[in-house]
Design a protein around this motif. Sequence first.
Motif, PDB file in Angstrom:
ATOM      1  N   GLY A 115      -6.106   1.752   7.167  1.00  0.00           N
ATOM      2  CA  GLY A 115      -5.087   2.788   7.092  1.00  0.00           C
ATOM      3  C   GLY A 115      -5.332   3.649   5.872  1.00  0.00           C
ATOM      4  O   GLY A 115      -5.246   4.858   5.931  1.00  0.00           O
ATOM      5  N   ASP A 116      -5.658   3.032   4.770  1.00  0.00           N
ATOM      6  CA  ASP A 116      -6.095   3.842   3.636  1.00  0.00           C
ATOM      7  C   ASP A 116      -7.470   3.368   3.185  1.00  0.00           C
ATOM      8  O   ASP A 116      -8.139   2.607   3.872  1.00  0.00           O
ATOM      9  CB  ASP A 116      -5.053   3.837   2.507  1.00  0.00           C
TER      10      ASP A 116
ATOM     11  N   ASN B 137       3.365  -2.215   6.683  1.00  0.00           N
ATOM     12  CA  ASN B 137       3.020  -1.541   5.444  1.00  0.00           C
ATOM     13  C   ASN B 137       3.652  -2.289   4.287  1.00  0.00           C
ATOM     14  O   ASN B 137       3.336  -2.091   3.145  1.00  0.00           O
ATOM     15  CB  ASN B 137       3.402  -0.069   5.444  1.00  0.00           C
TER      16      ASN B 137
ATOM     17  N   THR C 131      -5.044  -7.233   2.835  1.00  0.00           N
ATOM     18  CA  THR C 131      -4.444  -6.179   3.658  1.00  0.00           C
ATOM     19  C   THR C 131      -5.313  -4.933   3.618  1.00  0.00           C
ATOM     20  O   THR C 131      -6.025  -4.689   2.650  1.00  0.00           O
ATOM     21  CB  THR C 131      -3.053  -5.797   3.133  1.00  0.00           C
ATOM     22  N   GLY C 132      -5.222  -4.145   4.644  1.00  0.00           N
ATOM     23  CA  GLY C 132      -5.975  -2.903   4.663  1.00  0.00           C
ATOM     24  C   GLY C 132      -5.922  -2.243   6.015  1.00  0.00           C
ATOM     25  O   GLY C 132      -5.083  -2.589   6.843  1.00  0.00           O
TER      26      GLY C 132
ATOM     27  N   VAL D 142      -0.459   0.297   6.448  1.00  0.00           N
ATOM     28  CA  VAL D 142      -1.696  -0.400   6.786  1.00  0.00           C
ATOM     29  C   VAL D 142      -1.426  -1.274   7.997  1.00  0.00           C
ATOM     30  O   VAL D 142      -0.301  -1.707   8.228  1.00  0.00           O
ATOM     31  CB  VAL D 142      -2.245  -1.252   5.630  1.00  0.00           C
TER      32      VAL D 142
ATOM     33  N   HIS E 260       0.846  -1.181   0.000  1.00  0.00           N
ATOM     34  CA  HIS E 260       0.000   0.000   0.000  1.00  0.00           C
ATOM     35  C   HIS E 260       0.882   1.231   0.000  1.00  0.00           C
ATOM     36  O   HIS E 260       2.047   1.168   0.379  1.00  0.00           O
ATOM     37  CB  HIS E 260      -0.884   0.033   1.254  1.00  0.00           C
TER      38      HIS E 260
END
Lengths: 352, 159
Positions: free
Chosen positions: A144-145, A336, A141-142, A129, A125
């Motif tokens: 955070g944004d 991240n 994944t995720g 994340v 990302h």
Amino acid sequence: MSKQQRDFTAAEKMDPAPSSSANLKKKRRVAPSTLLSLDCDILAMIFTFLDMFDLVHCSVVCKFWNAIIESRSLREFYQRKVKKDCSSEIPEKPLLNAILGGIAMKHHKLALQSGVCLVDQWKGHSTMVSQCRMKMGMVVTGVGDKVIRLWSLDRYKCIEEYSVPDMFALVDFDFDEGKIVGLIGSRLCIWRRNGKRSIFPAPEGTFVKGSCMRTKEDLMLPARRRPPSPKHAAKNPDTIHTFQPRPYFDPEAVIGCNDGTVRVFDMYSRRCSQIIRMHSAPITCLCLSEDQLIVSGSTSGSIAISDPSSVQQVATLRSSDCRGKNLYLLIGIPVNRIALRITIKLSAHPFY
Amino acid sequence: MAEKASPSSNSISLKTVDGKIFKVSPAIANQMLTIQPLIKDSDSSTIISLPDVAAFHLTKIIEYLEGKPAAAPSAVDAFEAQFVKDLSPEELKGLLIAVGYLKVNGLVDLMANTVAKLIENKSVEYVRKFFGVVNDFTPAEEAKCRQEHAWAFDGVDED
């Protein structure tokens, strides 16, 4: 040491006669005040008594120290200690630098199993994340944004991307073959792998803020993925059948809330089907064990295990070094970049 | 204490950098590995100069070698603990240099261990200040080193 003093060095030669006062004056000099005047043998001797953490600190002190530490093998540093303690732990790899990765693993042994591991990493990302889940050769994944990404582990490629609605912050998510379920704000959001997205508000309206979520695995699927643990089977052979495919079971999302409760949501009827009080402090993380027990950790540092079928608290564990911060680590590693092929184990889990 | 028969039964004279002369028995002098080879050639008129050793440090070294109990390890531990207890960090450093130079039996380990304990779990800056070491890394180099071993820089004691 200057040349004129050399003559008087004990190691070189003994003084032929009692010194005159002139001699004496010549010899007088400022005593060395830094350890730089020590040769590397003495420094190495000090390093012998330090643990890996302090050794790393010392390696950053100056180039000379760094050269000493990097050039010697760990065995050299530990030889003395090993002899003294008769410890069986003799480091085998030649250079200190080469084994630091292993030491870092040891440092995080709460979360990581020891052993050989292979780490692949890639950029996942654009921003940090903080959540990642791995199942069935896929990683999601995720948090955070504004996107959740689904990765294939065979190709290290992003297969699918799901956007999070702008007005909500993604808190946590989980996934299975057919869908990704996210906890956004106080709602559950389901992204179907076929592209449909559905969001449903908290049914009761007064939804306590959730901090983590897991979905119960679809029990229709795969006994092959879920072999009975040998320990469990041996202890209790009659219950093996519960690991076999069962008739259809409604998918449920289990949400850990800030008020210390765990709420179970039925994703078809969109209802909260169960509220289990597990902690007095906000829950920071939870996971479901293979036999459907709920394991949760709270900010107070305790871990509780509940059986939702009997609404019974099975066990509560408390550990002084297991503060909430560590509990995050047990279940979600902040990344991240994505680190893979590391076996993550809930070390506090008593059943395996 | 390993009492070794020395060819010279006379006492050995040691001269420190600040001009004091100490007379020690060969048994004591023999435990300073650096001067050991010189002992058999020396007699009572010989003075061995020790350019890296101050009087205070030699006093302490002799005190250690004379006082160290020969018997049980527990007695040795107690003695050693007492020996380093009264030393300031500054004195410890000086003594370590002297001991390192003379290669005094047993005391090298003790001093290294004691000094190591002082820098245990301290920040890099503390260690530099403690030893008076000048940082010759460029900021970029240092950052790189720290980055490489980021795991080791959590939870350092306050200076």
